[in-house]
Motif scaffolding. Structure first.
Motif, PDB file in Angstrom:
ATOM      1  N   LEU A 169       0.939  -1.128  -0.008  1.00 25.90           N
ATOM      2  CA  LEU A 169       0.000   0.093   0.232  1.00 25.90           C
ATOM      3  C   LEU A 169       1.052   1.339  -0.155  1.00 25.90           C
ATOM      4  O   LEU A 169       1.743   1.213   1.378  1.00 25.90           O
ATOM      5  CB  LEU A 169      -0.160  -0.086   1.436  1.00 25.90           C
ATOM      6  N   LEU A 170       0.650   2.335  -0.824  1.00 25.85           N
ATOM      7  CA  LEU A 170       1.333   3.127  -1.069  1.00 25.85           C
ATOM      8  C   LEU A 170       0.802   4.591  -0.370  1.00 25.85           C
ATOM      9  O   LEU A 170      -0.657   4.791  -0.818  1.00 25.85           O
ATOM     10  CB  LEU A 170       1.809   3.079  -2.689  1.00 25.85           C
ATOM     11  N   VAL A 171       1.109   5.213   1.012  1.00 22.69           N
ATOM     12  CA  VAL A 171       0.565   6.317   1.185  1.00 22.69           C
ATOM     13  C   VAL A 171       1.137   7.593   1.461  1.00 22.69           C
ATOM     14  O   VAL A 171       2.951   7.374   1.920  1.00 22.69           O
ATOM     15  CB  VAL A 171       0.144   5.507   3.152  1.00 22.69           C
ATOM     16  N   ALA A 172       0.399   8.669   1.082  1.00 24.59           N
ATOM     17  CA  ALA A 172       1.594   9.226   1.305  1.00 24.59           C
ATOM     18  C   ALA A 172       1.897  10.285   2.873  1.00 24.59           C
ATOM     19  O   ALA A 172       0.375   9.757   3.518  1.00 24.59           O
ATOM     20  CB  ALA A 172       0.591  10.757   0.454  1.00 24.59           C
ATOM     21  N   GLY A 177      -0.458  11.196  10.756  1.00 21.71           N
ATOM     22  CA  GLY A 177      -1.642  10.871  11.667  1.00 21.71           C
ATOM     23  C   GLY A 177      -1.609   9.331  10.662  1.00 21.71           C
ATOM     24  O   GLY A 177      -2.925   8.492  11.203  1.00 21.71           O
ATOM     25  N   LEU A 178      -2.642   9.475   9.198  1.00 24.89           N
ATOM     26  CA  LEU A 178      -2.701   8.614   8.591  1.00 24.89           C
ATOM     27  C   LEU A 178      -2.051   7.393   8.156  1.00 24.89           C
ATOM     28  O   LEU A 178      -2.435   5.717   8.640  1.00 24.89           O
ATOM     29  CB  LEU A 178      -2.969   9.358   7.197  1.00 24.89           C
ATOM     30  N   ILE A 179      -0.498   7.741   7.833  1.00 19.89           N
ATOM     31  CA  ILE A 179      -0.013   6.385   7.818  1.00 19.89           C
ATOM     32  C   ILE A 179       0.253   5.465   9.421  1.00 19.89           C
ATOM     33  O   ILE A 179       0.005   4.149   9.642  1.00 19.89           O
ATOM     34  CB  ILE A 179       1.426   6.241   7.466  1.00 19.89           C
ATOM     35  N   GLY A 180       0.216   6.082  10.109  1.00 14.77           N
ATOM     36  CA  GLY A 180       0.398   5.840  11.769  1.00 14.77           C
ATOM     37  C   GLY A 180      -1.203   4.571  12.139  1.00 14.77           C
ATOM     38  O   GLY A 180      -0.401   3.585  12.889  1.00 14.77           O
ATOM     39  N   GLY A 181      -1.971   4.929  11.729  1.00 17.81           N
ATOM     40  CA  GLY A 181      -2.920   4.726  12.385  1.00 17.81           C
ATOM     41  C   GLY A 181      -2.824   3.013  10.505  1.00 17.81           C
ATOM     42  O   GLY A 181      -3.463   1.703  11.733  1.00 17.81           O
ATOM     43  N   MET A 182      -2.926   3.406   9.835  1.00 18.78           N
ATOM     44  CA  MET A 182      -2.634   2.114   8.681  1.00 18.78           C
ATOM     45  C   MET A 182      -1.827   1.532   9.193  1.00 18.78           C
ATOM     46  O   MET A 182      -1.677   0.222   8.687  1.00 18.78           O
ATOM     47  CB  MET A 182      -2.460   2.923   7.036  1.00 18.78           C
ATOM     48  N   ALA A 195       6.262   4.193   3.141  1.00 17.40           N
ATOM     49  CA  ALA A 195       5.765   5.749   3.244  1.00 17.40           C
ATOM     50  C   ALA A 195       5.881   6.957   2.115  1.00 17.40           C
ATOM     51  O   ALA A 195       7.256   5.980   1.593  1.00 17.40           O
ATOM     52  CB  ALA A 195       6.218   6.449   4.423  1.00 17.40           C
ATOM     53  N   VAL A 196       5.549   7.543   1.493  1.00 17.14           N
ATOM     54  CA  VAL A 196       5.468   8.504   0.193  1.00 17.14           C
ATOM     55  C   VAL A 196       5.853  10.021   0.713  1.00 17.14           C
ATOM     56  O   VAL A 196       4.874  10.040   1.570  1.00 17.14           O
ATOM     57  CB  VAL A 196       4.859   8.040  -1.121  1.00 17.14           C
ATOM     58  N   GLU A 197       6.417  10.151   0.577  1.00 16.74           N
ATOM     59  CA  GLU A 197       6.356  11.783   0.447  1.00 16.74           C
ATOM     60  C   GLU A 197       7.332  12.849  -0.479  1.00 16.74           C
ATOM     61  O   GLU A 197       8.169  12.717  -0.488  1.00 16.74           O
ATOM     62  CB  GLU A 197       7.358  12.294   1.568  1.00 16.74           C
ATOM     63  N   PRO A 198       6.641  14.111  -0.152  1.00 16.93           N
ATOM     64  CA  PRO A 198       7.565  15.415  -1.343  1.00 16.93           C
ATOM     65  C   PRO A 198       9.199  15.452  -0.702  1.00 16.93           C
ATOM     66  O   PRO A 198       9.454  14.905   0.523  1.00 16.93           O
ATOM     67  CB  PRO A 198       6.816  16.276  -1.126  1.00 16.93           C
ATOM     68  N   GLU A 199       9.752  15.664  -1.033  1.00 14.13           N
ATOM     69  CA  GLU A 199      10.925  15.757  -1.552  1.00 14.13           C
ATOM     70  C   GLU A 199      11.760  16.911  -0.160  1.00 14.13           C
ATOM     71  O   GLU A 199      12.650  17.224   0.602  1.00 14.13           O
ATOM     72  CB  GLU A 199      12.431  16.150  -2.107  1.00 14.13           C
ATOM     73  N   THR A 200      10.672  17.949  -0.552  1.00 18.06           N
ATOM     74  CA  THR A 200      10.590  19.214   0.408  1.00 18.06           C
ATOM     75  C   THR A 200      10.142  19.597   1.532  1.00 18.06           C
ATOM     76  O   THR A 200       9.957  20.163   2.465  1.00 18.06           O
ATOM     77  CB  THR A 200      10.301  20.075  -0.895  1.00 18.06           C
ATOM     78  N   SER A 201       9.583  18.030   1.829  1.00 19.23           N
ATOM     79  CA  SER A 201       8.902  17.899   3.222  1.00 19.23           C
ATOM     80  C   SER A 201       8.572  16.255   3.838  1.00 19.23           C
ATOM     81  O   SER A 201       7.682  16.058   3.645  1.00 19.23           O
ATOM     82  CB  SER A 201       6.887  18.501   2.806  1.00 19.23           C
ATOM     83  N   CYS A 202       9.704  16.559   4.314  1.00 19.76           N
ATOM     84  CA  CYS A 202      10.220  14.680   3.974  1.00 19.76           C
ATOM     85  C   CYS A 202      10.587  14.494   5.587  1.00 19.76           C
ATOM     86  O   CYS A 202      11.109  13.685   6.173  1.00 19.76           O
ATOM     87  CB  CYS A 202      11.210  14.389   3.675  1.00 19.76           C
ATOM     88  N   ALA A 203       9.094  15.055   6.745  1.00 18.30           N
ATOM     89  CA  ALA A 203       9.759  14.423   7.777  1.00 18.30           C
ATOM     90  C   ALA A 203       9.561  13.442   8.750  1.00 18.30           C
ATOM     91  O   ALA A 203      10.486  12.700   9.259  1.00 18.30           O
ATOM     92  CB  ALA A 203       8.328  15.484   9.030  1.00 18.30           C
ATOM     93  N   ILE A 238       4.910   3.976  16.153  1.00 20.97           N
ATOM     94  CA  ILE A 238       4.032   2.537  14.667  1.00 20.97           C
ATOM     95  C   ILE A 238       5.483   2.743  13.717  1.00 20.97           C
ATOM     96  O   ILE A 238       5.260   1.410  12.782  1.00 20.97           O
ATOM     97  CB  ILE A 238       3.039   2.965  14.807  1.00 20.97           C
ATOM     98  N   ALA A 239       5.838   3.335  13.437  1.00 25.56           N
ATOM     99  CA  ALA A 239       6.416   3.471  12.320  1.00 25.56           C
ATOM    100  C   ALA A 239       8.106   2.937  12.085  1.00 25.56           C
ATOM    101  O   ALA A 239       8.222   2.535  11.413  1.00 25.56           O
ATOM    102  CB  ALA A 239       6.626   5.143  11.460  1.00 25.56           C
ATOM    103  N   ALA A 240       8.252   3.539  13.125  1.00 23.51           N
ATOM    104  CA  ALA A 240       9.668   2.872  12.964  1.00 23.51           C
ATOM    105  C   ALA A 240       9.438   1.171  13.624  1.00 23.51           C
ATOM    106  O   ALA A 240      11.019   0.324  12.781  1.00 23.51           O
ATOM    107  CB  ALA A 240      10.649   3.431  14.857  1.00 23.51           C
TER     108      ALA A 240
END
Length: 305
Positions: A169-172, A177-182, A195-203, A238-240
């Motif tokens: 599953l590809l998730v922005a 909060g969204l990917i953490g819950g998923m 996890a998919v993030e913009p290069e300029t907003s990659c927390a 959760i992500a880690a």
């Protein structure tokens, strides 16, 4: 508080009368490369997945006599405003100047008091928390409260019932909060959440590399929806533990994915809503042999034309 499948199941029972069961679209091989299953969360009430977490937070809150307050790039604010209106509660929503005009208009349409100020989400958050401290309003954080994570996790619960054979599953990602819950829903399961993030907003990408949440600069075409300068403390464990793959995409790839969604499927996604697909179309993520891929189109609050 650890988020479990039980929390997410309870959240779904609690909020299912408040939200839409959003559709999935099966696309054959060749439309976007491999065969894909798109989860169209942009058809959710208010145009994004956000009402799930907002309603779960409000339904669990009890006393709402002092109203509710939220900071947002736009989508979360609309969701909180809508939930508050549905429950007969005052809502004060704080957004930064980068918030898109159409998102501001949607917030106002739900009867909320909208305050625009500051360059970025962090500025709106500080102002909203000052309002919370002054008035006693219930804060509905965009991504860093357990109730919000559990509500957003209902996307995964619903999607699994609709398409049980998906393997990836590809998730922005913005604040997480969204990917953490998923990821909490799929913890210990074979399905991989990417996890998919913009290069300029990659927390999240930066946090996973550092082993803890860290601040990052924020800019780019998806900053109003994915522009958190730091992921939430509630989602990071959760992500880690559960996010094995994190990829970055350029603004040009996001714009190209927006255009392809419209051209090939007549889906009008905002930049944040097209970010997950951008990973696939740009080659930032390549599906392994035999993968059955799902892409979450998480938001559609954008101008037409």
């Amino acid at each position: 508080m650890a988020i479990t499948r039980s929390h997410i199941q309870s959240a779904h029972t609690r909020i299912r009368a408040d939200i839409r069961t959003t559709p999935v679209l099966e696309l054959p091989e060749g439309v976007f490369g491999p065969a894909l299953n798109l989860k169209l969360e942009l058809t959710q009430v208010t145009g994004s997945f956000k009402p799930r977490g907002a309603f779960n937070r409000l339904r669990l809150a009890g006393d709402l006599s002092h109203g509710v307050v939220a900071a947002s790039g736009g989508n979360h604010g609309a969701a909180v405003a809508y939930a508050a209106q549905a429950m007969g509660v005052r809502a004060d929503i704080f957004v930064p100047e980068v918030s898109a005009p159409e998102k501001q208009a949607r917030i106002r349409s739900y009867g909320a008091n909208l305050v625009v100020g500051g360059a970025r989400y962090a500025d709106a958050l500080a102002a909203s928390q000052a309002h919370r401290d002054m008035t006693g309003a219930l804060e509905v954080h965009a991504y860093d409260q357990p109730e919000v994570l559990a509500g957003q996790g209902t996307v995964a619960l619903e999607w699994e019932a609709q398409a049980p054979r998906l393997t990836h599953l590809l998730v922005a990602v913005g604040g997480g909060g969204l990917i953490g819950g998923m990821a909490a829903w799929h913890a210990g399961c074979a399905t991989e959440v990417i996890a998919v993030e913009p290069e300029t907003s990659c927390a999240l990408h930066a946090a996973l590399a550092a082993g803890k949440p860290v601040e990052v600069p924020v800019s780019g075409v998806a900053a109003d929806s994915l522009g958190a300068k730091q992921v939430g403390a509630a989602m990071f464990p959760i992500a880690a533990q559960n996010i094995r793959t994190s990829v970055l995409v350029a603004d040009d790839a996001i714009r190209a994915a927006q255009a392809r969604l419209w051209e090939a499927a007549r889906i009008l996604a905002e930049p944040g809503g097209a970010t997950a697909l951008a990973a696939l179309l740009s080659g930032a993520w390549v599906p392994p042999r035999g993968a059955r891929v799902g892409v979450l189109v998480c938001g559609g609050n954008t101008a037409i034309g």
